[in-house]
Scaffold this active site. Structure first.
Site, PDB file in Angstrom:
ATOM      1  N   HIS A  78      -8.943   2.506   4.781  1.00 25.76           N
ATOM      2  CA  HIS A  78      -9.265   3.842   4.296  1.00 25.76           C
ATOM      3  C   HIS A  78     -10.520   3.761   3.443  1.00 25.76           C
ATOM      4  O   HIS A  78     -10.778   2.755   2.768  1.00 25.76           O
ATOM      5  CB  HIS A  78      -8.105   4.410   3.488  1.00 25.76           C
ATOM      6  CG  HIS A  78      -6.996   4.930   4.337  1.00 25.76           C
ATOM      7  ND1 HIS A  78      -6.250   6.030   3.996  1.00 25.76           N
ATOM      8  CD2 HIS A  78      -6.512   4.507   5.523  1.00 25.76           C
ATOM      9  CE1 HIS A  78      -5.339   6.263   4.926  1.00 25.76           C
ATOM     10  NE2 HIS A  78      -5.481   5.348   5.869  1.00 25.76           N
ATOM     11  N   GLU A  80     -11.523   4.920   0.629  1.00 21.06           N
ATOM     12  CA  GLU A  80     -11.400   4.620  -0.795  1.00 21.06           C
ATOM     13  C   GLU A  80     -11.202   3.127  -1.037  1.00 21.06           C
ATOM     14  O   GLU A  80     -11.758   2.558  -1.985  1.00 21.06           O
ATOM     15  CB  GLU A  80     -10.221   5.394  -1.398  1.00 21.06           C
ATOM     16  CG  GLU A  80     -10.388   6.898  -1.402  1.00 21.06           C
ATOM     17  CD  GLU A  80      -9.821   7.563  -0.151  1.00 21.06           C
ATOM     18  OE1 GLU A  80      -9.434   8.741  -0.250  1.00 21.06           O
ATOM     19  OE2 GLU A  80      -9.760   6.913   0.901  1.00 21.06           O
ATOM     20  N   ARG A  84     -13.860   0.447  -2.869  1.00 22.70           N
ATOM     21  CA  ARG A  84     -13.444  -0.366  -4.017  1.00 22.70           C
ATOM     22  C   ARG A  84     -13.631  -1.857  -3.728  1.00 22.70           C
ATOM     23  O   ARG A  84     -14.113  -2.609  -4.573  1.00 22.70           O
ATOM     24  CB  ARG A  84     -11.996  -0.045  -4.360  1.00 22.70           C
ATOM     25  CG  ARG A  84     -11.445  -0.809  -5.550  1.00 22.70           C
ATOM     26  CD  ARG A  84     -10.557  -1.940  -5.072  1.00 22.70           C
ATOM     27  NE  ARG A  84     -10.017  -2.742  -6.157  1.00 22.70           N
ATOM     28  CZ  ARG A  84      -9.240  -3.788  -5.969  1.00 22.70           C
ATOM     29  NH1 ARG A  84      -8.880  -4.151  -4.740  1.00 22.70           N
ATOM     30  NH2 ARG A  84      -8.813  -4.502  -6.991  1.00 22.70           N
ATOM     31  N   ARG A  85     -13.273  -2.318  -2.531  1.00 24.37           N
ATOM     32  CA  ARG A  85     -13.419  -3.735  -2.209  1.00 24.37           C
ATOM     33  C   ARG A  85     -14.891  -4.127  -2.122  1.00 24.37           C
ATOM     34  O   ARG A  85     -15.275  -5.242  -2.493  1.00 24.37           O
ATOM     35  CB  ARG A  85     -12.681  -4.067  -0.911  1.00 24.37           C
ATOM     36  CG  ARG A  85     -11.172  -3.892  -1.039  1.00 24.37           C
ATOM     37  CD  ARG A  85     -10.444  -4.251   0.253  1.00 24.37           C
ATOM     38  NE  ARG A  85     -10.280  -5.675   0.417  1.00 24.37           N
ATOM     39  CZ  ARG A  85      -9.308  -6.402  -0.140  1.00 24.37           C
ATOM     40  NH1 ARG A  85      -8.418  -5.821  -0.921  1.00 24.37           N
ATOM     41  NH2 ARG A  85      -9.222  -7.703   0.078  1.00 24.37           N
ATOM     42  N   LYS A 288      -3.016   4.318  -5.256  1.00 24.99           N
ATOM     43  CA  LYS A 288      -3.912   3.245  -5.679  1.00 24.99           C
ATOM     44  C   LYS A 288      -4.869   3.716  -6.765  1.00 24.99           C
ATOM     45  O   LYS A 288      -5.128   2.992  -7.738  1.00 24.99           O
ATOM     46  CB  LYS A 288      -4.671   2.694  -4.472  1.00 24.99           C
ATOM     47  CG  LYS A 288      -3.750   1.946  -3.512  1.00 24.99           C
ATOM     48  CD  LYS A 288      -4.490   1.278  -2.368  1.00 24.99           C
ATOM     49  CE  LYS A 288      -3.514   0.478  -1.496  1.00 24.99           C
ATOM     50  NZ  LYS A 288      -4.177  -0.248  -0.398  1.00 24.99           N
ATOM     51  N   ARG A 291      -2.972   3.813  -9.954  1.00 28.32           N
ATOM     52  CA  ARG A 291      -2.790   2.441 -10.454  1.00 28.32           C
ATOM     53  C   ARG A 291      -4.057   1.923 -11.113  1.00 28.32           C
ATOM     54  O   ARG A 291      -4.005   1.298 -12.182  1.00 28.32           O
ATOM     55  CB  ARG A 291      -2.375   1.552  -9.288  1.00 28.32           C
ATOM     56  CG  ARG A 291      -2.347   0.065  -9.598  1.00 28.32           C
ATOM     57  CD  ARG A 291      -1.797  -0.731  -8.432  1.00 28.32           C
ATOM     58  NE  ARG A 291      -2.101  -2.148  -8.560  1.00 28.32           N
ATOM     59  CZ  ARG A 291      -1.447  -3.121  -7.933  1.00 28.32           C
ATOM     60  NH1 ARG A 291      -0.445  -2.820  -7.119  1.00 28.32           N
ATOM     61  NH2 ARG A 291      -1.791  -4.375  -8.082  1.00 28.32           N
ATOM     62  N   LYS A 421      -9.065 -10.445   2.144  1.00 29.79           N
ATOM     63  CA  LYS A 421      -8.635 -11.223   0.975  1.00 29.79           C
ATOM     64  C   LYS A 421      -9.246 -12.616   0.967  1.00 29.79           C
ATOM     65  O   LYS A 421      -9.684 -13.117  -0.075  1.00 29.79           O
ATOM     66  CB  LYS A 421      -7.106 -11.324   0.948  1.00 29.79           C
ATOM     67  CG  LYS A 421      -6.374 -10.054   0.556  1.00 29.79           C
ATOM     68  CD  LYS A 421      -4.880 -10.321   0.465  1.00 29.79           C
ATOM     69  CE  LYS A 421      -4.110  -9.106  -0.035  1.00 29.79           C
ATOM     70  NZ  LYS A 421      -4.105  -8.013   0.947  1.00 29.79           N
ATOM     71  N   LYS A 456      -3.963 -15.366  -8.704  1.00 33.23           N
ATOM     72  CA  LYS A 456      -3.552 -14.015  -9.111  1.00 33.23           C
ATOM     73  C   LYS A 456      -2.497 -14.075 -10.218  1.00 33.23           C
ATOM     74  O   LYS A 456      -2.579 -13.350 -11.213  1.00 33.23           O
ATOM     75  CB  LYS A 456      -3.017 -13.235  -7.907  1.00 33.23           C
ATOM     76  CG  LYS A 456      -4.089 -12.718  -6.955  1.00 33.23           C
ATOM     77  CD  LYS A 456      -3.473 -12.079  -5.728  1.00 33.23           C
ATOM     78  CE  LYS A 456      -2.708 -10.811  -6.054  1.00 33.23           C
ATOM     79  NZ  LYS A 456      -3.609  -9.672  -6.374  1.00 33.23           N
TER      80      LYS A 456
END
Length: 488
Positions: A78, A80, A84-85, A288, A291, A421, A456
């Site tokens: 998507h 958005e 962001r990535r 998201k 968040r 990722k 993480k």
């Protein structure tokens, strides 16, 4: 305060300056656009410079069985998420320059060893050409002046058309860049631009349809009784109804009542992105964004290096069905009560604005430009990413892989999106390697960190903040499958 139209104009112009690869076919395909913009306020001259640092288009995400334990597939495309990535790529480059002794237009050293903070006067804005999928798109029809004021437009051209029921199930094909194949194998973003009452097919299961969430037969009858059949397609909608979202409620919580009109949806609940075929595990873009207003948009890995989380000061939405009250409910109210966050994190609601400028590749504009000879209107199968980095700023993907790759190279570096990722993790590890051991944050001096999951989890403050958000606001947010995060 930011000028919403200026923000939208900068984003649209940035897309127009890019190569045509991955763009929708005018009049036949539509997509959505999102972007991250950086603002720099100069105290001496009282001037403000705003520039796009990351841009994304896209409407799709993959099903859960297509997710890879190697981190080499882009799960959510998507717009958005793409934007962001891409911004993460930009921030990684900025930090790399900072730790290497070079220059950074974003970061300066903080008081804590190994940590960085934003330079004075620097802030970030977020733009999306349409209200984000999920809760923010459940809007009363009466709250959509941008739709009601569209003069001379037939209502039928402003709603999502039902998908052709003759289309078959997902099939595997040797090429992943074929848009029809990508459309069948991925999960489409389906938030209704408008939802004027109409009859649903008796054979269609509304809980599975990823097309127009049409109003039930009872609602259509109600409209006829209220306004008369001659007004059933009018734009000045008087019968109470809502714009629908195709995003489905997460398991374990309230379900959509699916009642006629305003009783169709539950509001304020977490949702996963929609689609026909197998379910997706990707949370809605509304969720998201909510968040990110608590945890920051930098994510767990970059939190190792940052003294404070990074928040969007403003969220701007392009011209589309929009409700300020609903946006506030979806992005702000749901998390406003979260407390006991660790140092560097806070509930930071953005200023919410709407632009009067519409995206030329929106579904509404595509349907207005559509010619019968072009065939069925459909969402564009490709997703475009551009970010302000020196190497490979453009990344075009389809179905989670680089656009145009053949099946024989799947699983290799040639097929990977720069936003997956694995690629972002490797960029982060390069940043760590470029940092002198004595200058690394304390959380990165451990010798037992190996996998993506390890790094993480070692971001302790971020994980503590996430635990507070999870327990106080989003207890039903699905946890990531650890087996999908053990790559290195």
């Amino acid at each position: 305060m930011a000028d919403a139209d200026e923000v939208a104009r900068l984003c649209y112009e940035r897309l127009e300056a890019l190569p045509r690869r991955g763009r929708p076919e005018a009049g036949r395909e539509w997509t959505l656009l999102a972007a991250v913009l950086q603002r720099r306020r100069c105290a001496a001259s009282h001037s403000v410079k705003t520039e796009v640092v990351s841009l994304g288009t896209g409407t799709k995400c993959i099903g859960q069985t297509q997710m890879s334990p190697n981190g080499d597939v882009l799960n959510d495309s998507h717009a958005e998420v793409i934007a962001r990535r891409g911004c993460i790529r930009y921030l990684l480059q900025q930090l790399h320059g900072a730790v290497s002794g070079g220059s950074s237009s974003v970061f300066c050293p903080s008081e804590e060893q190994g940590k960085w903070r934003l330079q004075p006067g620097v802030s970030f804005l977020f733009f999306t050409s349409h209200t984000p999928c999920g809760d923010a798109s459940i809007i009363p029809l009466t709250d959509s002046p941008s739709v009601k004021s569209r003069e001379g437009t037939d209502a039928g051209h402003l709603k999502r058309k039902s998908e052709d029921p003759s289309e078959g199930p997902h099939t595997k094909m040797p090429r992943v860049d074929r848009e029809e194949t990508a459309e069948r194998r991925t999960e489409d973003r389906e938030d209704t631009k408008t939802s004027f009452p109409s009859n649903s097919s008796k054979s269609e299961d509304p809980s599975q349809s990823h097309a127009t969430e049409t109003v039930s037969h009872a609602s259509a009858e109600l409209e006829i009784k209220t306004r008369g059949p001659s007004h059933s397609a009018g734009l000045s909608c008087q019968v109470p109804d809502i714009h629908r979202t195709g995003a489905k409620c997460v398991p374990g919580g309230p379900e959509d009542p699916l009642q006629p009109g305003t009783g169709y949806h539950s509001t304020g609940v977490l949702r996963v992105k929609p689609g026909r075929g197998e379910p997706t595990l990707s949370l809605s873009c509304t969720d998201k964004l909510a968040r990110w207003a608590v945890l920051g948009f930098q994510g767990a890995l970059l939190s190792h290096y940052l003294q404070e989380a990074l928040y969007f000061s403003t969220v701007v939405v392009g011209k589309c069905p929009y409700s300020q009250e609903v946006m506030h409910r979806a992005l702000v109210t749901r998390c406003s009560h979260v407390t006991d966050l660790p140092a560097g994190f806070s509930v930071t609601p953005p200023v919410l604005l709407q632009s009067s400028l519409e995206f030329r590749f929106s579904q509404a504009q595509t349907e207005l430009q559509h010619q019968a000879a072009q065939g069925r209107i459909s969402p564009c199968g490709a997703a475009i990413s551009w970010c302000n980095v020196t190497e490979q700023p453009i990344d075009v993907t389809a179905n989670g892989y680089k656009h145009g790759v053949t099946k024989k190279v799947l699983g290799t570096a040639k097929a990977r999106s720069l936003l997956c990722k694995l690629e972002l993790f490797r960029s982060f590890l390069s940043l760590v390697s470029a940092t002198e051991p004595s200058a690394r944050p304390s959380s990165l001096r451990r010798t037992d960190l190996q996998t993506y999951w390890d790094y993480k989890q070692a971001s302790r403050s971020y994980q503590q903040a996430w635990q507070q958000l999870h327990s106080q606001a989003f207890p039903l947010w699905p946890r990531s499958n650890r087996n999908l995060l053990l790559f290195h």
